[in-house]
Design a protein around this motif. Sequence first.
Motif, PDB file in Angstrom:
ATOM      1  N   SER A  46       0.849  -1.191   0.000  1.00  0.00           N
ATOM      2  CA  SER A  46       0.000   0.000   0.000  1.00  0.00           C
ATOM      3  C   SER A  46       0.885   1.241   0.000  1.00  0.00           C
ATOM      4  N   ARG A  48      -0.258   4.101   0.737  1.00  0.00           N
ATOM      5  CA  ARG A  48      -0.764   4.974   1.796  1.00  0.00           C
ATOM      6  C   ARG A  48      -1.262   4.182   2.998  1.00  0.00           C
ATOM      7  N   LEU A  50      -2.453   3.556   6.565  1.00  0.00           N
ATOM      8  CA  LEU A  50      -3.082   4.567   7.434  1.00  0.00           C
ATOM      9  C   LEU A  50      -2.372   4.657   8.779  1.00  0.00           C
ATOM     10  N   ARG A  51      -1.943   3.500   9.298  1.00  0.00           N
ATOM     11  CA  ARG A  51      -1.333   3.489  10.633  1.00  0.00           C
ATOM     12  C   ARG A  51      -0.063   2.638  10.618  1.00  0.00           C
ATOM     13  N   THR A  72       0.838  10.762   5.045  1.00  0.00           N
ATOM     14  CA  THR A  72      -0.564  10.780   5.467  1.00  0.00           C
ATOM     15  C   THR A  72      -0.834   9.765   6.588  1.00  0.00           C
ATOM     16  N   ALA A  73       0.182   8.995   6.951  1.00  0.00           N
ATOM     17  CA  ALA A  73      -0.038   7.937   7.957  1.00  0.00           C
ATOM     18  C   ALA A  73       0.055   8.493   9.381  1.00  0.00           C
ATOM     19  N   ASP A 110      -1.449  -0.917   9.858  1.00  0.00           N
ATOM     20  CA  ASP A 110      -1.338  -1.424   8.478  1.00  0.00           C
ATOM     21  C   ASP A 110       0.085  -1.886   8.202  1.00  0.00           C
TER      22      ASP A 110
END
Length: 226
Positions: A46, A48, A50-51, A72-73, A110
């Motif tokens: 990925s 992007r 997220l976490r 963006t994480a 993630d």
Amino acid sequence: MNDKVDFDDHKDTYNALLRESVGFFSPDEAYFARYKVELVKKAARSERPLRILEYGCGIGRNIPFLKAAFPTAVIEGSDVASASLEMARKENPGVSFYLEDGSHDAEPFDMIFVASVYHHIPPAERSAATASLFRRLRSGGELYVFEHNPYNPVTRRIVNNCPYDADAVLLKPAELRSLIRGASFEVTASAYCLFIPPKLSALAWMERALGWLPLGGQYWVRGTRA
Ligand SMILES: C[S@@+](CC[C@H](N)C(=O)[O-])C[C@H]1O[C@@H](n2cnc3c(N)ncnc32)[C@H](O)[C@@H]1O
């Protein structure tokens, strides 16, 4: 085996010790953090996540590079060394850091990034530590683990002479893959790395081609949670 090293005893000299040990490869100790994060950025499924958790983040040297690579994480860091975490907090405002004492219940991640930590975890505790990382990832999440390459004699010499490696028990790549599989991950990538010093950057393209050769300074393994 020697007693477990308390990294808080080395928090103020960590970067200097690193420069002393691996300065022949790169005089800029941040090179290693940047290199690993860039490798993960290229390998990540990925773009992007997220976490992201950095497990065993120490004084937080990799965190600015994780922030830059994944802007963006939400990024968090954890460690067993509380004073090191305090330094990481000061250097990285806006990032949450927590002590690995089993009390923290985070939302699933993630991606989990782990650099040069496993050889400091006593062998008998490694399976439980890996299982705990599996539980913290969401389905499809990726674990990236970087470790010293025990087949490289230069790496072994550095470890033998470094004060904070007094408790180090190096793992062969097959041992790390087996731990990761044993915690229910699928091993989806594994390669040796850190062959070419940055002063030979014209040869950097060779790094990826040499991943099979057990002479890199380190190696990495990716475990994916199905
Ligand atoms: C060599 S340092 C690496 C720090 C950081 N990952 C880096 O690349 O700069 C190893 C770190 O692993 C931490 N550590 C050792 N055992 C641990 C465990 N069971 N869980 C989490 N962190 C651990 C140490 O406290 C130390 O900060």
